[in-house]
Design an enzyme around this catalytic site. Structure first.
Site, PDB file in Angstrom:
ATOM      1  N   SER A 106      -4.123  -1.280  -4.823  1.00 15.00           N
ATOM      2  CA  SER A 106      -2.801  -0.694  -5.096  1.00 15.00           C
ATOM      3  C   SER A 106      -1.815  -1.084  -4.010  1.00 15.00           C
ATOM      4  O   SER A 106      -2.180  -1.247  -2.847  1.00 15.00           O
ATOM      5  CB  SER A 106      -2.926   0.836  -5.142  1.00 15.00           C
ATOM      6  N   TYR A 132      -5.831   8.942  -0.661  1.00 14.42           N
ATOM      7  CA  TYR A 132      -6.027   8.062  -1.822  1.00 14.42           C
ATOM      8  C   TYR A 132      -5.789   6.607  -1.412  1.00 14.42           C
ATOM      9  O   TYR A 132      -6.610   5.731  -1.663  1.00 14.42           O
ATOM     10  CB  TYR A 132      -5.078   8.448  -2.962  1.00 14.42           C
ATOM     11  N   LYS A 163      -8.369   3.078  -1.042  1.00 12.37           N
ATOM     12  CA  LYS A 163      -8.127   1.738  -1.577  1.00 12.37           C
ATOM     13  C   LYS A 163      -8.252   0.703  -0.459  1.00 12.37           C
ATOM     14  O   LYS A 163      -8.919  -0.326  -0.610  1.00 12.37           O
ATOM     15  CB  LYS A 163      -6.720   1.658  -2.195  1.00 12.37           C
TER      16      LYS A 163
END
Ligand code: WQD
Length: 336
Positions: free
Chosen positions: A124, A148, A152
């Site tokens: 992302s 989060y 990644k």
């Protein structure tokens, strides 16, 4: 190629499944339906005529994953499965680290055991953190502002180190920007649980009368109209990038990173106005304070994917707005 899609019943996974079938590949879905719905497989069959094999498992569970690899001879893995709500990750960091990291480690161990070499990872643009400048280029500094995003970035590091240690492994890291839109049939689309965090599903639920009005999070950013600018990419274009990525992964070893965006940034108000124009609808909105953790501007330099993968986005903002509403208007309650 036979391709394992973890989280293949999700928004991006399901659209990628359709494009893989269209390209002559054989997808297999592993999903625990934690954030998706079995109905998606019926929709994929309706669109493609293909009943995709399903393993309803948790990809963190080594035994279930091993049994699946024992039974199937995969040529590649595309790893979509993961928890993805930024705000929730701040409230439940351990759940995010456990789930999003364990799943990758479990898959890598099964791949090593069963001789599967090609791994495409759903990363992302959030790994860039607060960008020093835009457009974002793959080699720019990374650093995250929430658990989060860190999962990644940590997965990117794990995969890079795994490929450096095992010469059989070919890893492609796709850094998604902001996926929106839906399959043109209106039979697949974004179906968030609860109140949407993201802009477009919130807009479409206002349009559908499920939510009263849109809150625009801040109009005092240093952007052309003061609202946040993002690189919105049609989910079908994003899905097609994965087809290119597994073909590319099969031709080489090591790790490669690609931005998957359009290269164009649009502000919140530009999205709202385009949505209203394209669909001839009114979206009531009010300006609200900035959302914690938001950045002003984020859009991709997508030239590396164009030059190396031979991929670039083909759909424009009107397509994204039209297809988003086509999905929502035909599926007022998503897949339920
Ligand atoms: C877009 C713009 C908001 C909702 C997130 C994740 C990222 C990726 C994509 C997973 C911003 C504004 C939003 C609303 C608003 N997800 N907005 N009102 O934050 O760019 O990215 O989703 O990989 O990792 O961080 O997307 O759609 O939430 O916000 O004004 O009700 O819309 O401020 O400017 P974001 P978003």
């Amino acid at each position: 190629m036979k391709v394992l899609l973890t989280g293949g019943a999700g928004f991006i996974g399901s659209h990628t499944c359709v494009e893989l079938i269209n390209a002559g590949h054989e997808p297999v879905i592993a999903d625990n339906f934690d954030n998706s719905c079995p109905e998606v497989l019926n929709r994929i069959e309706e669109i493609t005529g293909r009943r995709v094999p399903l393993y309803e498992i948790d990809v963190c569970d080594g035994e279930s994953v091993g049994a699946m690899f024992e039974k199937e001879s995969f040529d590649a893995v595309i790893h979509f499965a993961g928890l993805k709500a930024v705000g929730e990750s701040c409230a439940l960091p351990l759940r995010y680290y456990r789930n999003n990291i364990d799943s990758t480690l479990t898959l890598l161990e099964a791949m090593a055991k069963y001789g599967v070499s090609n791994f495409v990872f759903s990363s992302s643009a959030t790994v860039y953190g607060v960008p020093e400048k835009v457009p974002l280029v793959e080699g720019m500094p990374t650093g995250c502002t929430n658990p989060y995003g860190w999962t990644k970035l940590m997965n990117e590091q794990i995969l890079t180190d795994a490929a450096a240690a095992d010469e059989r492994l070919s890893v492609v890291l796709l850094r998604y920007f902001n996926p929106i839109g839906a399959h043109e049939s209106g039979r697949l689309g974004e179906d968030p649980n609860g109140i949407p965090n993201n802009l477009m599903p919130y807009i479409t639920q206002v349009a559908a009368g499920k939510l009263e009005k849109l809150g625009v999070f801040g109009d005092d950013y240093p952007t052309r109209d003061g609202t946040g600018v993002r690189d919105y990419i049609h989910v079908v274009d994003l899905a097609k990038a994965h087809v290119k990525a597994i073909d590319y992964a099969a031709t080489r070893k090591g790790t490669e990173i690609f931005n998957i965006g359009t290269g164009t940034g649009y502000s919140v108000l530009e999205i709202v106005n385009a949505f209203m124009r394209v669909n001839d609808l009114t979206i009531p909105y009010e300006i609200k304070p900035r959302r914690a953790g938001d950045i002003a501007e984020c859009y991709a330099d997508a030239s590396k994917a164009r030059e190396i993968l031979g991929w670039q986005a083909e759909k424009d903002l009107d397509d994204m707005c039209r297809d988003s509403w086509n999905w929502q208007s035909k599926n007022k309650n998503g897949y339920k």
